[in-house]
Design a protein around this motif. Sequence first.
Motif, PDB file in Angstrom:
ATOM      1  N   SER A  67      45.994  29.771  30.278  1.00 38.13           N
ATOM      2  CA  SER A  67      44.856  30.308  30.957  1.00 38.13           C
ATOM      3  C   SER A  67      45.441  30.710  32.369  1.00 38.13           C
ATOM      4  N   LEU A  68      46.416  29.582  32.745  1.00 35.08           N
ATOM      5  CA  LEU A  68      46.965  29.510  34.256  1.00 35.08           C
ATOM      6  C   LEU A  68      48.037  30.718  34.393  1.00 35.08           C
ATOM      7  N   TYR A  69      48.743  30.781  33.220  1.00 30.57           N
ATOM      8  CA  TYR A  69      49.775  31.780  32.957  1.00 30.57           C
ATOM      9  C   TYR A  69      49.186  33.145  33.120  1.00 30.57           C
ATOM     10  N   GLN A  70      48.280  33.473  31.962  1.00 26.16           N
ATOM     11  CA  GLN A  70      47.496  34.701  32.350  1.00 26.16           C
ATOM     12  C   GLN A  70      47.159  35.224  33.797  1.00 26.16           C
ATOM     13  N   PHE A  71      46.607  34.017  34.377  1.00 24.12           N
ATOM     14  CA  PHE A  71      45.891  34.416  35.616  1.00 24.12           C
ATOM     15  C   PHE A  71      47.154  34.689  36.612  1.00 24.12           C
ATOM     16  N   ILE A  72      48.204  33.975  36.598  1.00 22.90           N
ATOM     17  CA  ILE A  72      49.552  34.313  37.624  1.00 22.90           C
ATOM     18  C   ILE A  72      49.771  35.551  36.953  1.00 22.90           C
ATOM     19  N   GLU A 121      36.689  23.113  34.326  1.00 16.41           N
ATOM     20  CA  GLU A 121      36.880  24.594  34.228  1.00 16.41           C
ATOM     21  C   GLU A 121      36.427  25.196  35.554  1.00 16.41           C
ATOM     22  N   GLU A 122      35.299  24.558  36.217  1.00 14.70           N
ATOM     23  CA  GLU A 122      35.054  25.142  37.648  1.00 14.70           C
ATOM     24  C   GLU A 122      36.123  24.694  38.608  1.00 14.70           C
ATOM     25  N   ALA A 123      36.757  23.779  38.395  1.00 16.97           N
ATOM     26  CA  ALA A 123      37.831  23.367  39.468  1.00 16.97           C
ATOM     27  C   ALA A 123      38.867  24.384  39.359  1.00 16.97           C
ATOM     28  N   LEU A 124      39.421  24.720  38.064  1.00 18.36           N
ATOM     29  CA  LEU A 124      40.403  25.799  37.879  1.00 18.36           C
ATOM     30  C   LEU A 124      40.001  27.025  38.239  1.00 18.36           C
ATOM     31  N   ASN A 125      38.575  27.278  38.259  1.00 19.70           N
ATOM     32  CA  ASN A 125      38.116  28.661  38.924  1.00 19.70           C
ATOM     33  C   ASN A 125      38.387  28.689  40.260  1.00 19.70           C
ATOM     34  N   PHE A 126      37.872  27.492  41.022  1.00 21.04           N
ATOM     35  CA  PHE A 126      38.166  27.620  42.460  1.00 21.04           C
ATOM     36  C   PHE A 126      39.371  27.581  42.755  1.00 21.04           C
ATOM     37  N   TYR A 127      40.327  27.042  42.095  1.00 22.75           N
ATOM     38  CA  TYR A 127      41.900  27.128  42.426  1.00 22.75           C
ATOM     39  C   TYR A 127      42.251  28.362  42.367  1.00 22.75           C
ATOM     40  N   ARG A 128      42.020  29.384  41.397  1.00 23.32           N
ATOM     41  CA  ARG A 128      42.197  30.756  41.022  1.00 23.32           C
ATOM     42  C   ARG A 128      41.780  31.484  42.339  1.00 23.32           C
ATOM     43  N   GLN A 129      40.334  31.181  42.794  1.00 22.34           N
ATOM     44  CA  GLN A 129      40.062  31.898  43.667  1.00 22.34           C
ATOM     45  C   GLN A 129      40.780  32.030  45.144  1.00 22.34           C
ATOM     46  N   ALA A 130      41.065  30.604  45.241  1.00 20.97           N
ATOM     47  CA  ALA A 130      42.010  30.175  46.250  1.00 20.97           C
ATOM     48  C   ALA A 130      43.444  30.846  46.242  1.00 20.97           C
ATOM     49  N   ILE A 131      43.951  31.006  45.366  1.00 16.89           N
ATOM     50  CA  ILE A 131      45.173  31.768  45.139  1.00 16.89           C
ATOM     51  C   ILE A 131      45.233  33.315  45.314  1.00 16.89           C
ATOM     52  N   GLU A 132      44.122  33.888  44.733  1.00 20.69           N
ATOM     53  CA  GLU A 132      43.786  35.088  44.774  1.00 20.69           C
ATOM     54  C   GLU A 132      43.425  35.592  46.174  1.00 20.69           C
ATOM     55  N   LYS A 133      42.852  34.767  46.865  1.00 15.04           N
ATOM     56  CA  LYS A 133      42.700  34.963  48.291  1.00 15.04           C
ATOM     57  C   LYS A 133      43.809  35.014  49.258  1.00 15.04           C
ATOM     58  N   ASP A 134      44.674  33.731  48.901  1.00 20.42           N
ATOM     59  CA  ASP A 134      45.738  33.518  49.664  1.00 20.42           C
ATOM     60  C   ASP A 134      47.011  33.066  48.909  1.00 20.42           C
ATOM     61  N   THR A 135      47.965  34.203  48.476  1.00 24.01           N
ATOM     62  CA  THR A 135      48.955  33.768  47.451  1.00 24.01           C
ATOM     63  C   THR A 135      49.974  32.732  48.030  1.00 24.01           C
ATOM     64  N   ARG A 136      49.986  32.731  49.368  1.00 26.57           N
ATOM     65  CA  ARG A 136      50.865  31.625  50.022  1.00 26.57           C
ATOM     66  C   ARG A 136      50.555  30.140  49.205  1.00 26.57           C
ATOM     67  N   LEU A 137      49.269  30.041  48.818  1.00 24.35           N
ATOM     68  CA  LEU A 137      48.803  28.694  48.555  1.00 24.35           C
ATOM     69  C   LEU A 137      49.415  28.401  46.986  1.00 24.35           C
ATOM     70  N   ILE A 138      50.063  29.069  46.331  1.00 22.98           N
ATOM     71  CA  ILE A 138      50.595  28.816  44.981  1.00 22.98           C
ATOM     72  C   ILE A 138      51.784  27.698  45.266  1.00 22.98           C
ATOM     73  N   GLY A 139      52.511  27.954  46.388  1.00 19.14           N
ATOM     74  CA  GLY A 139      53.624  27.018  46.549  1.00 19.14           C
ATOM     75  C   GLY A 139      52.977  25.753  46.557  1.00 19.14           C
ATOM     76  N   MET A 140      51.740  25.667  47.306  1.00 20.19           N
ATOM     77  CA  MET A 140      51.469  24.197  47.607  1.00 20.19           C
ATOM     78  C   MET A 140      50.689  23.761  46.488  1.00 20.19           C
ATOM     79  N   LEU A 141      50.264  24.637  45.543  1.00 21.31           N
ATOM     80  CA  LEU A 141      49.274  23.951  44.381  1.00 21.31           C
ATOM     81  C   LEU A 141      49.935  23.933  43.131  1.00 21.31           C
TER      82      LEU A 141
END
Length: 383
Positions: A267-272, A231-251
Amino acid sequence: MQEILFLLLPIAFYSGWHAARKRYKEHQEQQRQDVPQRFVQGINYLLSEEPDKALDVFLNYAEVDEHTANTFLLLGNLFRNRGEINRALRIHQNLVARSDLSKAQRTAAMLALGEDFFAAGLLDRAESVFSELLKDDPKHADACEPLRNIYEQLHEWNKAIEIAQLAQQRSKVDHSRLIAHYYCELAVQELQKQNLFRAEETIKKAAKSYPAASRVLVLNADLAYARNQREEALNFYRQAIEKDTRLIGMLFNQLVNKFNQKDELESLYQFIQQTFAKTQDAKLFGYLLQLAHKLGKLSDMRVQVGEYLTKGKPSLNTLAHATDVLSALWQEEKVCDIAQLQTALQRLSASQPDFQCAQCGYKMHGYLWRCPACHHWDTVSNV
Ligand SMILES: [Zn+2]
């Protein structure tokens, strides 16, 4: 008789001194005439494309003064810029070996020699030249940047950090972002070796160097995932994408592989979906469609796809995914609005340049006889 000789002694001394002085002056004059003559000869060889003969003339110069030393340096640099590294090396090595150089000239010659080795791909020799320069003169900052480049190429991240910090102190350039990247590179190595504690410590150093680094968030996510804190990992990934949407392509691929449970994908779908609603960033839409496909939510996306195709900013990648959705919907419900797809394709086509300059790569919508960027004639052709 002896007295007379004694009286004549100063006169003999004077005439001897005078003759010697005259000879010395003549010798000096001869040298002065020789130097420009040989110099001009060397330049002539250069101009007539006989670089080896020119090199011989310059390398056999007996004495180097301030002007000839600078000319040697420039000549060596000229050879290096022309890709003639061996000739550059010979000149700069010859210069460094001379004992009559001033400190500033020696430093300049050493820097040039280091650059020759670097250009020749002899990174270890370039490193030893630049390191020696730094050792001789710890306040010298010019050797820091080439050394940092070498350590980057050799992936010697600890040394790169050390030299970047030194350069930061001396020349007041801001290397904090670079230093954070170097720590991140080290953290990746620790993660690969499963040294999770050391990875954590290194990530903290990266964050301290450049707190705004989104790479730190990605690494924190990787670390949490390695510790099975999903859960913590997913939260960090979300924060990273929110901060820089370019990262979605890499992640994206990593995310759907790592978080492949239905609730996690949901949850990933809702977030995107939320991030897309907030940013309207076209990059996110293609990934949203892929997730919707995976979760069987294509019918929910029908309206959104229609809006995107008629009003959104079309990209080739997203249109390909939108076509997938339309084709799946056609198979399910036998309904497909082909006109929407046609509109999107027309808009995409209109936004693409049709012509490109073969000389400089400049792209343009209409044909031009002369490229507006590099001013060459007849270099424009279809993309
Ligand atoms: Zn051009």
